[in-house]
Design a protein around this motif. Structure first.
Motif, PDB file in Angstrom:
ATOM      1  N   ALA A 197      52.579  21.444  30.320  1.00 16.74           N
ATOM      2  CA  ALA A 197      53.696  21.172  31.015  1.00 16.74           C
ATOM      3  C   ALA A 197      53.724  19.813  31.157  1.00 16.74           C
ATOM      4  O   ALA A 197      54.764  19.128  31.075  1.00 16.74           O
ATOM      5  N   ARG A 198      52.617  18.942  30.956  1.00 13.44           N
ATOM      6  CA  ARG A 198      52.494  17.559  31.230  1.00 13.44           C
ATOM      7  C   ARG A 198      52.934  17.091  29.631  1.00 13.44           C
ATOM      8  O   ARG A 198      53.037  15.702  29.566  1.00 13.44           O
ATOM      9  N   HIS A 199      52.893  17.859  28.804  1.00 16.27           N
ATOM     10  CA  HIS A 199      52.956  17.480  27.358  1.00 16.27           C
ATOM     11  C   HIS A 199      54.145  18.018  26.714  1.00 16.27           C
ATOM     12  O   HIS A 199      54.112  18.417  25.259  1.00 16.27           O
ATOM     13  N   GLY A 200      55.246  18.373  27.360  1.00 16.83           N
ATOM     14  CA  GLY A 200      56.436  18.808  26.889  1.00 16.83           C
ATOM     15  C   GLY A 200      56.515  20.323  26.438  1.00 16.83           C
ATOM     16  O   GLY A 200      57.512  20.857  25.644  1.00 16.83           O
ATOM     17  N   ILE A 201      55.587  21.326  26.936  1.00 18.24           N
ATOM     18  CA  ILE A 201      55.285  22.439  26.435  1.00 18.24           C
ATOM     19  C   ILE A 201      55.342  23.504  27.468  1.00 18.24           C
ATOM     20  O   ILE A 201      54.724  23.340  28.580  1.00 18.24           O
ATOM     21  N   ALA A 202      56.268  24.710  27.573  1.00 17.83           N
ATOM     22  CA  ALA A 202      56.515  25.552  28.515  1.00 17.83           C
ATOM     23  C   ALA A 202      55.415  26.642  28.205  1.00 17.83           C
ATOM     24  O   ALA A 202      54.793  26.905  27.186  1.00 17.83           O
ATOM     25  N   SER A 203      55.027  27.573  29.378  1.00 12.87           N
ATOM     26  CA  SER A 203      54.370  28.630  29.078  1.00 12.87           C
ATOM     27  C   SER A 203      54.392  29.764  30.098  1.00 12.87           C
ATOM     28  O   SER A 203      54.926  29.605  31.124  1.00 12.87           O
ATOM     29  N   LEU A 204      53.883  31.050  29.771  1.00 11.66           N
ATOM     30  CA  LEU A 204      54.026  32.073  30.484  1.00 11.66           C
ATOM     31  C   LEU A 204      52.639  32.624  30.751  1.00 11.66           C
ATOM     32  O   LEU A 204      52.178  33.069  29.654  1.00 11.66           O
ATOM     33  N   ARG A 205      52.148  32.841  31.820  1.00  9.40           N
ATOM     34  CA  ARG A 205      50.970  33.539  32.062  1.00  9.40           C
ATOM     35  C   ARG A 205      50.750  34.633  32.936  1.00  9.40           C
ATOM     36  O   ARG A 205      51.808  34.488  33.897  1.00  9.40           O
ATOM     37  N   TYR A 206      50.401  35.726  32.820  1.00 12.42           N
ATOM     38  CA  TYR A 206      50.663  36.886  33.723  1.00 12.42           C
ATOM     39  C   TYR A 206      49.477  37.687  34.197  1.00 12.42           C
ATOM     40  O   TYR A 206      48.317  37.668  33.316  1.00 12.42           O
ATOM     41  N   ASP A 207      49.500  38.518  35.500  1.00 17.05           N
ATOM     42  CA  ASP A 207      48.328  39.316  35.673  1.00 17.05           C
ATOM     43  C   ASP A 207      48.207  40.316  34.713  1.00 17.05           C
ATOM     44  O   ASP A 207      49.363  41.042  34.284  1.00 17.05           O
ATOM     45  N   ASP A 208      47.129  40.738  34.057  1.00 18.46           N
ATOM     46  CA  ASP A 208      46.913  42.069  33.334  1.00 18.46           C
ATOM     47  C   ASP A 208      47.512  43.148  33.964  1.00 18.46           C
ATOM     48  O   ASP A 208      47.428  43.087  35.510  1.00 18.46           O
ATOM     49  N   ARG A 209      47.765  44.149  33.364  1.00 18.27           N
ATOM     50  CA  ARG A 209      48.077  45.423  33.869  1.00 18.27           C
ATOM     51  C   ARG A 209      46.906  45.929  35.010  1.00 18.27           C
ATOM     52  O   ARG A 209      45.851  46.191  34.568  1.00 18.27           O
ATOM     53  N   GLY A 210      47.401  46.496  36.194  1.00 16.50           N
ATOM     54  CA  GLY A 210      46.344  46.890  37.044  1.00 16.50           C
ATOM     55  C   GLY A 210      45.571  46.106  37.931  1.00 16.50           C
ATOM     56  O   GLY A 210      44.865  46.146  38.507  1.00 16.50           O
ATOM     57  N   ILE A 211      45.951  44.580  37.896  1.00 20.01           N
ATOM     58  CA  ILE A 211      45.441  43.566  38.591  1.00 20.01           C
ATOM     59  C   ILE A 211      46.424  42.537  39.192  1.00 20.01           C
ATOM     60  O   ILE A 211      47.540  42.516  38.582  1.00 20.01           O
ATOM     61  N   GLY A 212      46.307  42.039  40.363  1.00 23.65           N
ATOM     62  CA  GLY A 212      47.041  41.195  40.710  1.00 23.65           C
ATOM     63  C   GLY A 212      48.519  41.744  41.351  1.00 23.65           C
ATOM     64  O   GLY A 212      48.474  42.895  41.838  1.00 23.65           O
ATOM     65  N   ALA A 213      49.391  41.139  40.788  1.00 22.81           N
ATOM     66  CA  ALA A 213      50.849  41.797  41.165  1.00 22.81           C
ATOM     67  C   ALA A 213      51.381  42.604  40.135  1.00 22.81           C
ATOM     68  O   ALA A 213      52.645  43.294  40.258  1.00 22.81           O
ATOM     69  N   SER A 214      50.442  42.872  39.103  1.00 23.52           N
ATOM     70  CA  SER A 214      51.121  43.740  37.976  1.00 23.52           C
ATOM     71  C   SER A 214      50.547  45.193  38.065  1.00 23.52           C
ATOM     72  O   SER A 214      49.550  45.357  38.712  1.00 23.52           O
ATOM     73  N   SER A 215      51.597  46.067  37.851  1.00 22.65           N
ATOM     74  CA  SER A 215      51.171  47.545  37.953  1.00 22.65           C
ATOM     75  C   SER A 215      50.141  47.931  36.613  1.00 22.65           C
ATOM     76  O   SER A 215      50.394  47.444  35.568  1.00 22.65           O
ATOM     77  N   GLY A 216      49.524  49.178  36.855  1.00 25.05           N
ATOM     78  CA  GLY A 216      48.789  49.828  35.819  1.00 25.05           C
ATOM     79  C   GLY A 216      49.641  50.518  34.762  1.00 25.05           C
ATOM     80  O   GLY A 216      48.855  50.478  33.804  1.00 25.05           O
ATOM     81  N   GLY A 217      50.743  51.213  35.160  1.00 18.44           N
ATOM     82  CA  GLY A 217      51.456  51.914  34.056  1.00 18.44           C
ATOM     83  C   GLY A 217      50.651  53.089  33.866  1.00 18.44           C
ATOM     84  O   GLY A 217      49.975  53.613  34.544  1.00 18.44           O
ATOM     85  N   ASP A 218      50.906  53.659  32.686  1.00 18.64           N
ATOM     86  CA  ASP A 218      50.501  55.173  32.103  1.00 18.64           C
ATOM     87  C   ASP A 218      48.946  54.907  31.872  1.00 18.64           C
ATOM     88  O   ASP A 218      48.237  55.781  32.225  1.00 18.64           O
ATOM     89  N   ARG A 219      48.425  53.875  31.630  1.00 18.31           N
ATOM     90  CA  ARG A 219      46.900  53.718  30.918  1.00 18.31           C
ATOM     91  C   ARG A 219      46.426  52.390  31.721  1.00 18.31           C
ATOM     92  O   ARG A 219      46.715  51.261  31.145  1.00 18.31           O
ATOM     93  N   MET A 220      45.228  52.704  32.747  1.00 20.51           N
ATOM     94  CA  MET A 220      44.794  51.669  33.030  1.00 20.51           C
ATOM     95  C   MET A 220      43.494  51.059  32.425  1.00 20.51           C
ATOM     96  O   MET A 220      43.501  51.566  31.361  1.00 20.51           O
ATOM     97  N   GLU A 221      42.799  50.218  33.039  1.00 19.21           N
ATOM     98  CA  GLU A 221      41.717  49.704  32.312  1.00 19.21           C
ATOM     99  C   GLU A 221      40.809  50.572  31.556  1.00 19.21           C
ATOM    100  O   GLU A 221      40.325  50.503  30.660  1.00 19.21           O
ATOM    101  N   ALA A 222      40.617  51.697  32.481  1.00 18.79           N
ATOM    102  CA  ALA A 222      39.597  52.836  31.965  1.00 18.79           C
ATOM    103  C   ALA A 222      39.972  53.160  30.606  1.00 18.79           C
ATOM    104  O   ALA A 222      39.170  53.889  29.715  1.00 18.79           O
ATOM    105  N   GLU A 223      41.368  53.312  30.222  1.00 25.38           N
ATOM    106  CA  GLU A 223      41.614  53.937  29.114  1.00 25.38           C
ATOM    107  C   GLU A 223      42.461  52.878  28.162  1.00 25.38           C
ATOM    108  O   GLU A 223      42.642  53.123  26.962  1.00 25.38           O
ATOM    109  N   ALA A 224      43.076  51.748  28.832  1.00 21.58           N
ATOM    110  CA  ALA A 224      43.698  51.184  27.737  1.00 21.58           C
ATOM    111  C   ALA A 224      42.954  50.480  26.557  1.00 21.58           C
ATOM    112  O   ALA A 224      41.977  50.224  26.825  1.00 21.58           O
ATOM    113  N   THR A 225      43.667  50.198  25.698  1.00 23.80           N
ATOM    114  CA  THR A 225      42.806  49.896  24.190  1.00 23.80           C
ATOM    115  C   THR A 225      43.809  48.181  23.977  1.00 23.80           C
ATOM    116  O   THR A 225      44.868  47.977  24.723  1.00 23.80           O
ATOM    117  N   THR A 226      43.364  47.527  23.201  1.00 20.16           N
ATOM    118  CA  THR A 226      43.991  46.406  22.716  1.00 20.16           C
ATOM    119  C   THR A 226      45.277  46.519  22.325  1.00 20.16           C
ATOM    120  O   THR A 226      46.218  45.862  22.452  1.00 20.16           O
TER     121      THR A 226
END
Length: 418
Positions: A197-226
């Motif tokens: 940000a201090r060098h002219g570039i924007a970014s988006l970072r987010y909580d992985d599914r199932g942690i923080g403010a993000s929901s787990g959806g159909d496949r949580m960490e126990a089943e989710a793959t890359t």
């Protein structure tokens, strides 16, 4: 990471002689080359004893846990979401017991009232920032996942030409991680976002599914793959494009996130790729090399073959690992035609630099803007280090090498040059 904390409901226990437990109990959980601080808190709440657990090294605080039994001289606690239990005898101001997770029994002693040592993280930016940030929400509709993160605009964005500012989406490594990729109170993605940000570039970072403010959806960490995490990142890219505020859209992926980055490059979803310690050879070979390097640094004489590693991995019955050990990133790397910055540290004992950068170099199509670089004395988190082992991560004050931060910003900025 060893521990993946997810909020859960817990039935309180009526206060009895367990009142003597009231307070915070902390200690170190040591497994392999990793040492994590755990804090168990007991407090009175409307005539009941409420129990929560913190893992400050992972940024997890106030997570409710179930109580199987509490008394003045013993405790039995159950954290179902991470398949873990803690059973201990209370001996004065100490709890002496065993933490069990996924079949592993680990001695864990907690001391009452022992304060967690303050940790210095000088690179963590402190508000107020000289740039704008915005909490945003986007959706992976295919998997019914709601993803929440932070969009960081560069300094002076309001006066910049619309549609010219580059933006990156950041993808974390394996295991549930928050938007800052927080571990041992280091926040690498926050540090990167601040620098960009201090060098002219924007970014988006987010909580992985199932942690923080993000929901787990159909496949949580126990089943989710890359592949699931790739679809989450694609949803973020679609969100950024829909805003029509930015120019080139790229991806910065760390570790497993580096492989997601190459998947996105192969599908032509992004304009450029930054791989931070991404795997460059078939994953079973990369993970076997990781295991052998760690064993070597710990003074062990055993050396695993790929076949031995695969046998152990399959016995673990972990859906993510079962998928990942068969993943060969070579086709995705070979299909990535956009500019690539692939970097690693020569002391990385999790993604061995020489092996994996060589694989990337061999497979990556020629592009005059692509750069493959190895840095001396940096570990998997891109910290300057001594051994590269995980047990150093928390003791090192540096979160992310300034040299690598500079190289990332200069390289992305140069992509806009005519």
């Amino acid at each position: 990471m060893l521990l993946s904390f997810v909020a859960m409901t817990a039935a309180p226990q009526v206060a009895t002689k367990a009142d003597a437990l009231i307070g915070s109990w902390s200690g170190k959980l040591k497994v392999g080359g990793m040492s994590l601080t755990l804090v168990i808190n007991f407090e009175q709440a409307d005539g009941y004893v409420k129990c929560t657990i913190d893992s400050p090294d992972q940024g997890a605080k106030g997570i409710p846990i179930k109580k199987e039994f509490l008394s003045e001289d013993s405790v039995s606690l159950n954290v179902e979401t991470i398949h873990a239990t803690y059973r201990a005898r209370v001996e004065g101001e100490k709890m002496v017991g065993t933490f069990t997770q996924n079949g592993m029994n680990i001695p864990l002693t907690l001391a009452k009232g022992e304060r967690v040592r303050p940790i210095k993280r000088p690179q963590n930016p402190v508000e107020p920032y000289p740039y704008k940030t915005q909490e945003v929400t986007f959706y992976n509709n295919a998997d019914h996942v709601t993803l929440v993160g932070t969009l960081t605009y560069p300094v002076g964005f309001e006066t910049m030409k619309r549609g010219k500012v580059p933006v990156v989406i950041m993808v974390t490594g394996s295991g549930l991680e928050n938007r800052d990729e927080e571990i041992f109170q280091h926040k690498p993605f926050l540090v990167i976002a601040d620098y960009l940000a201090r060098h002219g570039i924007a970014s988006l970072r987010y909580d992985d599914r199932g942690i923080g403010a993000s929901s787990g959806g159909d496949r949580m960490e126990a089943e989710a793959t890359t592949l699931d995490y790739k679809r989450d990142a694609e949803a973020g890219i679609e969100f950024l494009r829909s805003m029509k505020q930015f120019g080139k859209i790229g991806v910065i992926g760390h570790s497993e996130g580096g492989n997601v980055a190459f998947m996105l490059g192969a599908s032509k979803s992004v304009d450029f790729v930054v791989s931070l310690a991404g795997v460059g050879v078939k994953a079973d070979s990369a993970l076997t090399a990781q295991s052998n390097r760690i064993l070597e640094l710990q003074g062990q004489s055993i050396k695993l073959s790929v076949a031995m590693f695969r046998l152990n991995a399959m016995a673990a019955n972990n859906p993510w690992l079962r998928w990942f050990i068969d993943y060969d990133p070579t086709p995705d790397i070979a299909a990535t035609r956009c500019p690539v910055l692939a970097v690693n540290g020569d002391k990385d004992c999790q993604v061995i630099s020489q092996l994996n950068l060589s694989g990337i170099r061999k497979a990556l199509p020629k592009n005059k803007k692509s750069v493959i670089k190895e840095y001396p004395s940096l570990n998997h988190l891109f910290q300057h280090c001594q051994t590269g082992l995980v047990d150093e991560y928390g003791d090192i004050e540096e979160t992310f090498s300034p040299e690598v931060l500079n190289d990332i910003a200069v390289w992305i900025g140069g992509l806009n040059a005519k």
